[in-house]
Design an enzyme around this catalytic site. Structure first.
Site, PDB file in Angstrom:
ATOM      1  N   HIS A  66      -1.057   1.145 -10.111  1.00 50.57           N
ATOM      2  CA  HIS A  66      -1.766   0.126  -9.313  1.00 50.57           C
ATOM      3  C   HIS A  66      -2.299  -0.998 -10.203  1.00 50.57           C
ATOM      4  CE1 HIS A  66      -3.962  -0.522  -5.236  1.00 50.57           C
ATOM      5  NE2 HIS A  66      -3.655  -1.665  -5.814  1.00 50.57           N
TER       6      HIS A  66
ATOM      7  N   ARG B 265       0.854  -1.181   0.000  1.00 49.71           N
ATOM      8  CA  ARG B 265       0.000   0.000   0.000  1.00 49.71           C
ATOM      9  C   ARG B 265       0.890   1.232   0.000  1.00 49.71           C
ATOM     10  NH1 ARG B 265      -3.523  -2.446  -1.699  1.00 49.71           N
ATOM     11  NH2 ARG B 265      -5.397  -3.254  -0.663  1.00 49.71           N
TER      12      ARG B 265
END
Lengths: 307, 307
Positions: free
Chosen positions: A270, A222
């Site tokens: 991502h 993350r």
């Protein structure tokens, strides 16, 4: 009863379509068109606006759109006792592992470097990186799959996790005390940790100092695992040779963010483990049906451990 | 007696240093400082100026600096009966295989594409390529090692060679008749052929037409395997999705060559299998000693087969 989609940063229509393609799917609504809140017994959540989760008095299931649940657990209005599930996808693990291998190989043989040279018609060999020690922070489903793929490709793998792991061919480090030791010999450090209060900004100056000179960071965990200033410092000091970052504290990465133009940071949007929405829809509906029959749910989160 | 270095496009000093580090090394000279031609009993050759090979009346060994020998065999002054050896290096095969895997993965997960987008602060997912059929043209030492590495990584491998091969997990195509069939299902075609009169410009319109739309070419054989105009045509028609080229007819690739600025061609400066000069020196001196003892030479070339 009805399922409510509480999704930010992703298009809810695609998941809605997959859910509705199943004959046993209940009514599906998309926030803020919630209708009668008493009818909502399941919410599907991704990066939702905090403070909404206690508005549904008959809520029986909170299903995460992805593998991570930190945004759910950090919501102060999260109701006690409602089960939380996350999305688990074996092919997602395989894709993630492939992405990590691609990132390592790309750095080892300098493919992106040569492509950048090409724009200047530059013909110059840059020696390939010989080191093949990889440390994976986080040995859950994703980390273990990546470790196995890299091990199969003759990398020397160490892993770090909360508790000791016994995975064939992988040196296990665990607990806070062994974190720095786990990365000391690594040519590549890969972050695949869950985001918890303990792992937030775990990729900071202390960790980078424990990594050896010239090592390379890959963050597919993350964005909030990284202390961005510390990373920029250790890159400009040339202690780290570079970083591939697929996740960011704010996504999409803001246009004025210094990572975009950084010569040693490779930004990917991502994409290391794209969600298979059809599979996600099946998994959530399966749990929804298990709930109605009183059967045990799959992929339940342990709130105490935060993952 | 003496060894003569006939090397172009590489620095002879590095190899000379490695040769001289061995106590049993004879005199080493570098062309054109040949001295008495009657003293030369071994030449080490790389991209040499054609027409020199019959100037050494006592020549007993022609050793190629690399794996390829096409420049030696095409020299009209090549003396009959003098044995020709080439450089064989297992770790070179491993490096080549790793380079090919890197090139395939890089294209599959679009790493270079994202790096190019990054310059424009562009956050946009491009779907990863799903196809995993790879055809390897040439199943010698290099091709076989690459095939095995890719097979281990769950790619579906076909190979094409002069004669039928029996390699575990690899579909064998062979002979001129099966060339087009061998590439028909490939998502990636990798050229690792030796350069012979039969394989010169084998990567041409006919072959590209036999490849499926969207497939990707990786050339790590020789530059002369490619018909450059045909490649440019099939890229601009979008029949091929791209090409990674590590070898070129003229190296370094001339500054005005259209490949440099081509958006779908990834140029690397002949780095897929860098020669380990220390190992090369040992291998040549080993053969040189075998010659003096009348023992059989290693890595001999079959002149009739051209490799």
């Amino acid at each position: 009863m009805a399922i409510l989609l509480l999704l930010n940063q992703v298009d809810p229509a695609i998941l809605e379509g997959h859910l509705k393609s199943h004959p046993d799917c209940p009514d599906v609504r998309t926030y803020p068109d919630t209708g009668n809140v008493e009818e909502i017994d399941c919410v599907i959540v991704w990066k939702h606006d905090q403070g909404l989760l206690n508005e549904y008095p008959n809520l029986k299931l909170i299903a995460s759109y992805g593998a991570g649940v930190e945004n759910i657990l950090s919501d102060p209005t999260l109701p006690e006792g409602v089960p939380i599930t996350r999305f688990v996808d074996k092919s997602l693990s395989d894709q993630m592992a492939e992405f990590i291998l691609a990132a390592i190989l790309n750095h080892r043989v300098n493919l992106t470097y040569y492509r950048e040279q090409q724009a200047a018609c530059h013909w110059q060999e840059k020696p390939a990186i010989k080191g093949n020690n990889v440390t994976i922070l986080g040995l859950g489903e994703l980390g273990t799959t990546a470790a196995k793929l890299l091990h199969k490709n003759d990398y020397k793998i160490s892993g770090w996790a909360r508790s000791e792991k016994n995975i064939d061919g992988i040196t296990s480090y665990y607990g806070e005390n062994q974190l720095f030791q786990s990365v000391a010999e690594a040519d590549f450090v890969v972050c695949l940790l869950p985001l918890t209060p303990e792992t937030r900004e775990i990729l900071n100056s202390d960790l980078f100092a424990a990594m050896k000179k010239g090592s390379y960071l890959i963050n597919v965990g993350r964005g909030d695992h990284v202390n961005e200033d510390d990373l920029m410092n250790y890159l400009s000091q040339e202690h780290l040779s570079g970083a591939l970052l697929d996740v960011f504290s704010t996504e999409p990465l803001p246009r004025d963010h210094p990572f975009w133009q950084h010569p040693k940071i490779h930004v990917t949007p991502h994409i290391s483990s794209p969600t298979d929405k059809a599979k996600l829809a099946r998994q959530i509906l399966d749990n929804y049906n298990r709930l109605s029959k009183g059967e045990p749910l799959l992929h339940l989160i342990d709130r105490k451990r935060s993952y």
